[in-house]
Write a protein that holds these residues in place. Structure first.
Motif, PDB file in Angstrom:
ATOM      1  N   VAL A 100      10.201  11.973  -0.572  1.00  0.00           N
ATOM      2  CA  VAL A 100       8.842  11.429  -0.618  1.00  0.00           C
ATOM      3  C   VAL A 100       8.835  10.020  -0.026  1.00  0.00           C
ATOM      4  O   VAL A 100       7.971   9.683   0.798  1.00  0.00           O
ATOM      5  CB  VAL A 100       8.299  11.418  -2.070  1.00  0.00           C
ATOM      6  N   TYR A 101       9.833   9.226  -0.405  1.00  0.00           N
ATOM      7  CA  TYR A 101       9.932   7.854   0.115  1.00  0.00           C
ATOM      8  C   TYR A 101      10.011   7.864   1.642  1.00  0.00           C
ATOM      9  O   TYR A 101       9.280   7.138   2.324  1.00  0.00           O
ATOM     10  CB  TYR A 101      11.169   7.168  -0.476  1.00  0.00           C
ATOM     11  N   GLU A 102      10.882   8.739   2.167  1.00  0.00           N
ATOM     12  CA  GLU A 102      11.052   8.759   3.623  1.00  0.00           C
ATOM     13  C   GLU A 102       9.787   9.203   4.340  1.00  0.00           C
ATOM     14  O   GLU A 102       9.460   8.694   5.413  1.00  0.00           O
ATOM     15  CB  GLU A 102      12.232   9.657   3.994  1.00  0.00           C
ATOM     16  N   MET A 103       9.083  10.154   3.730  1.00  0.00           N
ATOM     17  CA  MET A 103       7.847  10.608   4.366  1.00  0.00           C
ATOM     18  C   MET A 103       6.765   9.532   4.314  1.00  0.00           C
ATOM     19  O   MET A 103       5.995   9.372   5.248  1.00  0.00           O
ATOM     20  CB  MET A 103       7.371  11.912   3.716  1.00  0.00           C
ATOM     21  N   VAL A 104       6.715   8.797   3.190  1.00  0.00           N
ATOM     22  CA  VAL A 104       5.753   7.693   3.092  1.00  0.00           C
ATOM     23  C   VAL A 104       6.075   6.638   4.155  1.00  0.00           C
ATOM     24  O   VAL A 104       5.198   6.165   4.879  1.00  0.00           O
ATOM     25  CB  VAL A 104       5.787   7.051   1.684  1.00  0.00           C
ATOM     26  N   GLN A 105       7.368   6.322   4.290  1.00  0.00           N
ATOM     27  CA  GLN A 105       7.797   5.334   5.286  1.00  0.00           C
ATOM     28  C   GLN A 105       7.474   5.796   6.703  1.00  0.00           C
ATOM     29  O   GLN A 105       7.165   4.992   7.573  1.00  0.00           O
ATOM     30  CB  GLN A 105       9.313   5.101   5.172  1.00  0.00           C
ATOM     31  N   ALA A 106       7.565   7.132   6.907  1.00  0.00           N
ATOM     32  CA  ALA A 106       7.307   7.667   8.243  1.00  0.00           C
ATOM     33  C   ALA A 106       5.810   7.750   8.541  1.00  0.00           C
ATOM     34  O   ALA A 106       5.406   8.235   9.598  1.00  0.00           O
ATOM     35  CB  ALA A 106       7.957   9.044   8.383  1.00  0.00           C
ATOM     36  N   GLY A 107       4.987   7.334   7.581  1.00  0.00           N
ATOM     37  CA  GLY A 107       3.551   7.294   7.815  1.00  0.00           C
ATOM     38  C   GLY A 107       2.841   8.620   7.603  1.00  0.00           C
ATOM     39  O   GLY A 107       1.721   8.821   8.077  1.00  0.00           O
TER      40      GLY A 107
ATOM     41  N   GLU B  54       0.839  -1.208   0.000  1.00  0.00           N
ATOM     42  CA  GLU B  54       0.000   0.000   0.000  1.00  0.00           C
ATOM     43  C   GLU B  54       0.871   1.253   0.000  1.00  0.00           C
ATOM     44  O   GLU B  54       0.604   2.228  -0.704  1.00  0.00           O
ATOM     45  CB  GLU B  54      -0.933  -0.037   1.234  1.00  0.00           C
ATOM     46  N   GLN B  55       1.966   1.203   0.784  1.00  0.00           N
ATOM     47  CA  GLN B  55       2.890   2.341   0.830  1.00  0.00           C
ATOM     48  C   GLN B  55       3.596   2.521  -0.508  1.00  0.00           C
ATOM     49  O   GLN B  55       3.780   3.648  -0.982  1.00  0.00           O
ATOM     50  CB  GLN B  55       3.929   2.128   1.921  1.00  0.00           C
ATOM     51  N   GLU B  56       3.974   1.420  -1.124  1.00  0.00           N
ATOM     52  CA  GLU B  56       4.646   1.495  -2.409  1.00  0.00           C
ATOM     53  C   GLU B  56       3.723   2.127  -3.444  1.00  0.00           C
ATOM     54  O   GLU B  56       4.120   2.985  -4.222  1.00  0.00           O
ATOM     55  CB  GLU B  56       5.067   0.088  -2.853  1.00  0.00           C
ATOM     56  N   GLN B  57       2.470   1.697  -3.392  1.00  0.00           N
ATOM     57  CA  GLN B  57       1.450   2.235  -4.291  1.00  0.00           C
ATOM     58  C   GLN B  57       1.335   3.751  -4.122  1.00  0.00           C
ATOM     59  O   GLN B  57       1.299   4.503  -5.092  1.00  0.00           O
ATOM     60  CB  GLN B  57       0.116   1.552  -3.940  1.00  0.00           C
ATOM     61  N   ARG B  58       1.297   4.194  -2.869  1.00  0.00           N
ATOM     62  CA  ARG B  58       1.178   5.632  -2.582  1.00  0.00           C
ATOM     63  C   ARG B  58       2.397   6.380  -3.095  1.00  0.00           C
ATOM     64  O   ARG B  58       2.293   7.464  -3.667  1.00  0.00           O
ATOM     65  CB  ARG B  58       1.024   5.844  -1.082  1.00  0.00           C
ATOM     66  N   TYR B  59       3.570   5.797  -2.875  1.00  0.00           N
ATOM     67  CA  TYR B  59       4.806   6.434  -3.330  1.00  0.00           C
ATOM     68  C   TYR B  59       4.796   6.607  -4.846  1.00  0.00           C
ATOM     69  O   TYR B  59       5.079   7.684  -5.369  1.00  0.00           O
ATOM     70  CB  TYR B  59       6.012   5.602  -2.898  1.00  0.00           C
ATOM     71  N   MET B  60       4.414   5.527  -5.552  1.00  0.00           N
ATOM     72  CA  MET B  60       4.382   5.568  -7.016  1.00  0.00           C
ATOM     73  C   MET B  60       3.436   6.651  -7.498  1.00  0.00           C
ATOM     74  O   MET B  60       3.744   7.415  -8.395  1.00  0.00           O
ATOM     75  CB  MET B  60       3.903   4.229  -7.580  1.00  0.00           C
ATOM     76  N   GLN B  61       2.263   6.709  -6.854  1.00  0.00           N
ATOM     77  CA  GLN B  61       1.245   7.663  -7.266  1.00  0.00           C
ATOM     78  C   GLN B  61       1.742   9.093  -7.046  1.00  0.00           C
ATOM     79  O   GLN B  61       1.599   9.952  -7.914  1.00  0.00           O
ATOM     80  CB  GLN B  61      -0.026   7.398  -6.459  1.00  0.00           C
ATOM     81  N   LEU B  62       2.361   9.357  -5.898  1.00  0.00           N
ATOM     82  CA  LEU B  62       2.873  10.696  -5.604  1.00  0.00           C
ATOM     83  C   LEU B  62       3.983  11.079  -6.587  1.00  0.00           C
ATOM     84  O   LEU B  62       4.008  12.191  -7.096  1.00  0.00           O
ATOM     85  CB  LEU B  62       3.411  10.747  -4.174  1.00  0.00           C
ATOM     86  N   ALA B  63       4.877  10.137  -6.854  1.00  0.00           N
ATOM     87  CA  ALA B  63       5.991  10.442  -7.751  1.00  0.00           C
ATOM     88  C   ALA B  63       5.492  10.747  -9.155  1.00  0.00           C
ATOM     89  O   ALA B  63       6.108  11.498  -9.900  1.00  0.00           O
ATOM     90  CB  ALA B  63       6.984   9.286  -7.774  1.00  0.00           C
TER      91      ALA B  63
ATOM     92  N   ASN C 208       8.856  19.236 -17.856  1.00  0.00           N
ATOM     93  CA  ASN C 208       7.675  18.510 -18.309  1.00  0.00           C
ATOM     94  C   ASN C 208       7.738  17.043 -17.958  1.00  0.00           C
ATOM     95  O   ASN C 208       7.109  16.208 -18.577  1.00  0.00           O
ATOM     96  CB  ASN C 208       7.442  18.725 -19.801  1.00  0.00           C
ATOM     97  N   GLN C 209       8.517  16.744 -16.913  1.00  0.00           N
ATOM     98  CA  GLN C 209       8.563  15.371 -16.438  1.00  0.00           C
ATOM     99  C   GLN C 209       8.100  15.321 -14.991  1.00  0.00           C
ATOM    100  O   GLN C 209       8.252  16.281 -14.248  1.00  0.00           O
ATOM    101  CB  GLN C 209       9.994  14.841 -16.539  1.00  0.00           C
ATOM    102  N   SER C 210       7.550  14.175 -14.630  1.00  0.00           N
ATOM    103  CA  SER C 210       7.165  13.991 -13.229  1.00  0.00           C
ATOM    104  C   SER C 210       8.401  13.573 -12.452  1.00  0.00           C
ATOM    105  O   SER C 210       9.441  13.271 -13.030  1.00  0.00           O
ATOM    106  CB  SER C 210       6.095  12.912 -13.134  1.00  0.00           C
ATOM    107  N   LEU C 211       8.276  13.559 -11.134  1.00  0.00           N
ATOM    108  CA  LEU C 211       9.400  13.107 -10.317  1.00  0.00           C
ATOM    109  C   LEU C 211       9.779  11.680 -10.686  1.00  0.00           C
ATOM    110  O   LEU C 211      10.943  11.317 -10.711  1.00  0.00           O
ATOM    111  CB  LEU C 211       9.032  13.155  -8.832  1.00  0.00           C
ATOM    112  N   ALA C 212       8.748  10.876 -10.989  1.00  0.00           N
ATOM    113  CA  ALA C 212       9.004   9.472 -11.315  1.00  0.00           C
ATOM    114  C   ALA C 212       9.781   9.338 -12.610  1.00  0.00           C
ATOM    115  O   ALA C 212      10.615   8.462 -12.762  1.00  0.00           O
ATOM    116  CB  ALA C 212       7.693   8.714 -11.416  1.00  0.00           C
ATOM    117  N   GLY C 213       9.512  10.225 -13.563  1.00  0.00           N
ATOM    118  CA  GLY C 213      10.092  10.064 -14.886  1.00  0.00           C
ATOM    119  C   GLY C 213      11.402  10.779 -15.093  1.00  0.00           C
ATOM    120  O   GLY C 213      12.017  10.660 -16.135  1.00  0.00           O
TER     121      GLY C 213
END
Lengths: 177, 161
Positions: free
Chosen positions: B69-76, B32-41, B51-56
């Motif tokens: 973003v990863y650390e904040m997702v991990q921190a809940g 679920e956390q991974e999903q959230r991270y992917m979506q945010l990125a 013109n690129q997202s953080l993910a791209g």
């Protein structure tokens, strides 16, 4: 008659919008920090690991915080302008050495001169993120109360210094006067 | 010939795969956390290659921000907390979906206004064309047509005889 004026009007409005778009620089992202207190930080100095430097050191005077790095090509172009500004004694320039290495940064200052009152060493760029840094060099103008007043993105040219930055610095200095 | 087309296609697509090559190795506690991270990125915008997202994006800053973003997702932290963290530093610019405000109103509602104006113009145009294309017949006109028709019939009958 009105029939022909409508397309003309539409054209003029479109042309005005597009013309404005031509003169906008998409690389310049407005900083949300303007008018807000400078983000807090506490870092070791570049020259001396045992000395800490923070946003509190900027209080009580108008100062510049210049974000730079040795890997940043346009920082080199800006350096001479900063040197001259420092010599003029107009304003204290603090440096935030961003994602750099200590030996490289110290060598750079030895080679090209040191315009900074002090340098904070931000190895992993976290303080840079707090300040919203997205491209070096960036320069923040901070007033006596530690409020960010202006942000310049990209190298400071002579022209930008004399026509924008210096007037702003002088205005801030006179406010407390 | 076929090989050449393939080669050209491959060359055209090469930069695409290069742009998508941003990879980090992050370990998440839950899918679920991974999903959230992917979506945010995907939803946050890189400031360097705009013109690129953080993910791209391959830019170094994008990598640093992905780490944040990863650390904040991990921190809940919640999605709102993470987004407002970035907006406080980089402004609304980092959002691919800008908030509705007075200075973004034109952006949000402009297209709808344009469609409404276009619909009104179209409606008016159609109505006007209908009235010009369908003129009303008067009784005098009908009498004229009837007369002309009987005349034609008369002529045909004369010819047939």
């Amino acid at each position: 008659m009105v029939r022909y004026l409508i397309p003309l009007g539409v054209f003029i409005v479109l042309a005005a919008f597009l013309y404005r778009g031509l003169s906008l620089d998409p690389k310049e992202v407005p900083s949300p920090l303007i008018g807000k207190p400078a983000p807090a930080f506490q870092l070791s100095e570049l020259e001396d690991v045992s000395v800490t430097i923070g946003n509190k050191d900027l209080l009580g005077k108008v100062s510049l915080l210049n974000v730079w790095a040795t890997w940043c090509v346009s920082c080199r172009a800006e350096h001479e302008v900063l040197m001259r500004l420092a010599e003029s004694g107009e304003v204290d320039i603090y440096g935030l050495n961003y994602k750099d290495g200590r030996p490289e940064a110290l060598r750079w200052l030895k080679m090209f001169g040191n315009p900074y009152v002090a340098n904070a060493f931000d190895a992993d760029g976290r303080v840079g993120i707090d300040w919203g840094v997205y491209g070096t060099p960036e320069t923040f103008l901070i007033d006596q109360n530690g409020i960010v007043r202006y942000k310049h993105v990209g190298p400071i040219s002579e022209e930008a210094l004399s026509s924008v930055l210096l007037p702003k610095i002088r205005e801030l200095k006179s406010q407390r006067g | 010939m076929k090989l050449r087309t393939l080669l050209a296609l491959w060359l055209l697509l090469a930069p695409v795969s290069y742009c998508l090559a941003a990879t980090d190795v992050f370990n998440f506690d839950s899918p679920e956390q991974e999903q959230r991270y992917m979506q945010l990125a995907e939803e946050l915008r890189c400031l360097v290659c705009q013109n690129q997202s953080l993910a791209g994006s391959n830019a170094e800053l994008a990598g640093d921000l992905r780490r944040e973003v990863y650390e904040m997702v991990q921190a809940g932290k919640s999605n709102e907390e993470i987004v407002s963290f970035l907006v406080a530093r980089y402004g609304d610019f980092v959002l691919y979906r800008p908030p509705v405000r007075t200075n973004t109103a034109l952006l949000w509602f402009g297209p709808f206004i344009a469609v409404i104006i276009a619909a009104l113009l179209l409606f008016r145009f159609i109505r006007r064309r209908k009235t010009t294309a369908d003129p009303e017949f008067t009784d005098a006109d009908r009498a004229k047509v009837a007369e002309a028709l009987t005349q034609v019939e008369q002529q045909q009958r004369d010819k047939a005889q």
